[in-house]
Design an enzyme around this catalytic site. Structure first.
Site, PDB file in Angstrom:
ATOM      1  N   LYS A 273      30.194  41.293  36.953  1.00 10.60           N
ATOM      2  CA  LYS A 273      29.201  41.847  36.328  1.00 10.60           C
ATOM      3  C   LYS A 273      28.655  40.195  35.499  1.00 10.60           C
ATOM      4  O   LYS A 273      29.092  39.324  35.850  1.00 10.60           O
ATOM      5  CB  LYS A 273      29.818  42.273  34.851  1.00 10.60           C
ATOM      6  N   ASP A 274      27.369  40.433  35.059  1.00  9.71           N
ATOM      7  CA  ASP A 274      26.637  39.121  34.510  1.00  9.71           C
ATOM      8  C   ASP A 274      27.417  38.356  33.667  1.00  9.71           C
ATOM      9  O   ASP A 274      28.527  38.995  32.817  1.00  9.71           O
ATOM     10  CB  ASP A 274      25.483  39.630  33.625  1.00  9.71           C
ATOM     11  N   ARG A 275      27.543  37.094  33.592  1.00 12.34           N
ATOM     12  CA  ARG A 275      28.025  36.315  32.864  1.00 12.34           C
ATOM     13  C   ARG A 275      27.564  35.974  31.528  1.00 12.34           C
ATOM     14  O   ARG A 275      28.390  36.550  30.457  1.00 12.34           O
ATOM     15  CB  ARG A 275      27.992  34.640  33.262  1.00 12.34           C
TER      16      ARG A 275
END
Length: 657
Positions: A273-275
């Site tokens: 998932k996105d940081r």
């Protein structure tokens, strides 16, 4: 389209220019938008309870701006080309550098700030059953102590007394021997009785003279993965929801593994998932008690674990249906009519399914440059692209890169490279142990998934450029020779994923399909190419990069590219939105799972609010980039370069400083 007539495979060799001022950028974006319209066919409030996090980290910092790009090659005055290892040019990485050029909608674009705060981006995984993964329970686990069973029907009273004494003394140097027959089923029954009736004992079958015996020793029931310590009626994997803020999935897993003192390889997940976001996803871990995971919560920062259960099977990569995104766009310049028109267009038409800027790295050197060097087996070039100096990083690593570039002494530099820069440290360790000129073996020091990421990044770059050219020349209708999948589940295919053969559009069946059915291939040795002009475009682009479309197998199997297929246009599902008026730019306008769980109240729109925001909710299939959907709405560049400059020039940003 300012570059619509340029050869797409020449984009990486375009003249290198300094980034324009914000005003110039806006003017160019607006002109670009108008052209596309005419040519297209169709951190929390101070009162909030915090998750062991630092308030100041929510806003984008200057160190996260990518300020320069080092091209693979660059033209000199006499027309020859320098290698990337020879020169460093300053140029901010923009969408056009990675093949992103086209829009498919006709509405007029407007400005807004994307990810001004990481709390403006909330992501929830959608599992294989179609359920949204949410953190809803962080309560202590129920008593997990093993129930001691009565084993008098399986062991003699004498053996039971010996085993009880062994358990009480906890003496690892003492052994108990139980004589058994040659019947394997009978021995198995006794082994199971020992596991069921006693804590911390471990049994093995041995030969003593001409007899078989079962040897029993005390091995401490906390031995994590031993058969004796794990109940047979419990699934082998603990499944839980990982909630994280402003962290990469792998960084979070590495931290949890370190605290548990187990290997990161014991964890499994369906996707990363996105940081810069607040995200929730499922994780499984092999034979780790719920209690140990739960107890980590008091020490973790920007992480929370919950919704624990035991399962028989671990998660596998790609085992999800997609992701739900809730995104806040701040400081919106468009009026309500413009905003509604843009969002209705996204809902009805979708967006070009480009690989987003995240795919190509966050530094000034795109990851696909490294991938291209790897495909050429130019190991020295690949290593130097990873280690070479670049602007926009902290002073400590900047100085380390400078020293490397001047002295090329890996052993000397290792002690100076910060531990947080693990990739650079691994590469330097490889150079130090393998020899300063053994670039091939040094590169293997980097994790395999990271090396593959570089190669797949090059595929993504080619795909972006080919799709841009296809839309530019063929528009938004299917043409004869296009490739399509009849199965609607083929929305995105990763290079490592399973594939099925697409169908070719013919004059006879063309009316059966729309642009939403069309797929384009990522280049590889085991895929079909479109049976029209696009096939030639692929060949030309790869030849320009010194590669052959007919030979994408590599001597190292890891770098052989089988290829894959990806839909050209994606139409998101479950699209909804709200408009907010607000004054305080530090207030979160969307609640994460953790904030909902801890009783936070959602912020309401203010009648006298001077700033406007959009809260957008969309669901996308796996491997699709929400930032590309936002790009289609705003019709502005989503690169950190452009977004950061936009922030600096807004009242919203100034109020946040």
């Amino acid at each position: 389209m300012s570059e619509g007539n340029a050869s797409f495979h020449d984009r990486s060799y375009l003249p290198l220019l300094k980034c324009l001022t914000l005003t110039q950028n806006m003017e160019m974006e607006q002109k670009e938008n108008n052209k596309h319209c005419s040519q297209s066919e169709g951190g929390p409030s101070p009162k909030r309870q915090k998750l062991n996090s630092s308030e100041g980290q929510d806003s984008l910092t200057a160190s996260e701006i990518a300020p320069a790009i080092v091209p693979q090659t660059s033209a000199t005055e006499n027309g020859t080309f320098h290698k990337a290892s020879d020169v460093i040019y300053e140029k901010l990485l923009r969408e056009t550098d990675v093949g992103i050029t086209e829009y498919i909608s006709q509405h007029k674009g407007f400005n807004a700030i994307l990810k001004q705060r990481y709390s403006d981006f909330v992501v929830n995984e959608i599992d294989i059953n179609g359920d949204i993964v949410q953190l809803t329970d962080i309560s202590p686990p129920k008593n997990e102590e093993r129930t001691i069973q009565d084993v008098t029907d399986r062991l003699s009273s004498e053996d039971i007394k010996k085993l009880q004494k062994l358990t009480e003394k906890k003496d690892k140097s003492t052994s108990v021997y139980i004589e058994v027959a040659d019947d394997k089923a009978e021995r198995t029954k006794i082994h199971q009785a020992i596991r069921d009736g006693f804590l911390g004992l471990e049994s093995t079958t041995e030969e003593r003279g001409d007899k078989r015996v079962i040897k029993v020793v005390f091995r401490n029931s906390n031995s994590r993965n031993s058969r004796s310590s794990w109940p047979r009626d419990r699934g082998n994997y603990c499944k839980f929801v990982l909630y994280k803020e402003n962290k990469d999935t792998m960084d979070a897993i590495n931290l949890i593994a370190k605290k548990l003192r187990i290997k990161p390889g014991q964890f499994q997940y369906s996707g990363t998932k996105d940081r810069r976001a607040k995200t929730s996803q499922h994780i499984t871990v092999f034979r780790t008690p719920i209690k140990r995971l739960y107890e980590l919560n008091k020490d973790l920062k920007n992480l929370c674990l919950g919704n624990f259960s035991y399962v028989d099977e671990c998660l596998k990569l790609g085992q999800l249906l997609g992701n739900r995104f809730i995104i806040v766009l701040r400081n919106v310049s468009g009026d309500d009519e413009q905003v509604t028109q843009a969002l209705e267009s996204l809902k009805e038409k979708g967006f070009t399914n480009y690989y987003g800027m995240q795919r190509f790295g966050t530094t000034s050197i795109p990851t696909y440059h490294v991938g291209r060097a790897i495909l050429h087996s130019n190991w020295k070039e690949a290593v130097e692209l990873i280690l070479k100096p670049r602007e926009g990083e902290d002073d400590e690593i900047t100085e380390c890169r400078r020293i490397w570039w001047e002295k090329r002494n890996a052993k000397e530099l290792l002690s100076k490279v910060p531990k947080r820069h693990s990739l650079e440290r691994l590469l330097l360790q490889g150079l130090a142990s393998q020899g300063s000129n053994n670039y091939c073996n040094a590169l293997v020091s980097i994790p395999r998934n990271t090396r593959l990421m570089y190669v797949h990044s090059y595929q993504s770059y080619v795909w972006n450029a080919m799709v841009s050219r296809r839309i530019n020349q063929f528009g938004l209708t299917p043409v004869v020779g296009d490739l399509v999948f009849d199965n609607s589940d083929c929305s995105a295919r990763d290079p490592d994923g399973s594939r099925e053969r697409p169908h070719v559009i013919t004059a006879e069946n063309i009316n059966n399909y729309t642009i939403h059915d069309v797929v384009m291939p990522l280049p590889g040795y085991d895929i079909m190419y479109p049976e029209n002009e696009a096939h030639t475009w692929y060949r030309e682009m790869l030849e320009k990069d010194g590669l052959s479309i007919d030979n994408l197998r590599h001597s190292n199997k890891d770098y052989s590219l089988p290829g894959a297929y990806r839909k050209v246009i994606i139409k998101p599902s479950n699209v909804s939105w709200q408009l907010y008026n607000y004054n305080d730019p530090t207030v979160s306008l969307v609640l994460s799972d953790y904030e909902t769980l801890t009783g936070e109240k959602e912020v309401q729109s203010l009648e006298d609010g001077k700033l406007k925001a959009i809260k957008l909710c969309i669901t996308l299939p796996p491997s699709c980039y929400a930032t590309m959907a936002i790009r289609e709405i705003l019709k502005t560049d989503t690169s950190s370069c452009y977004q950061s400059r936009l922030m600096e020039d807004t009242t919203d940003c100034k109020a946040d400083q």
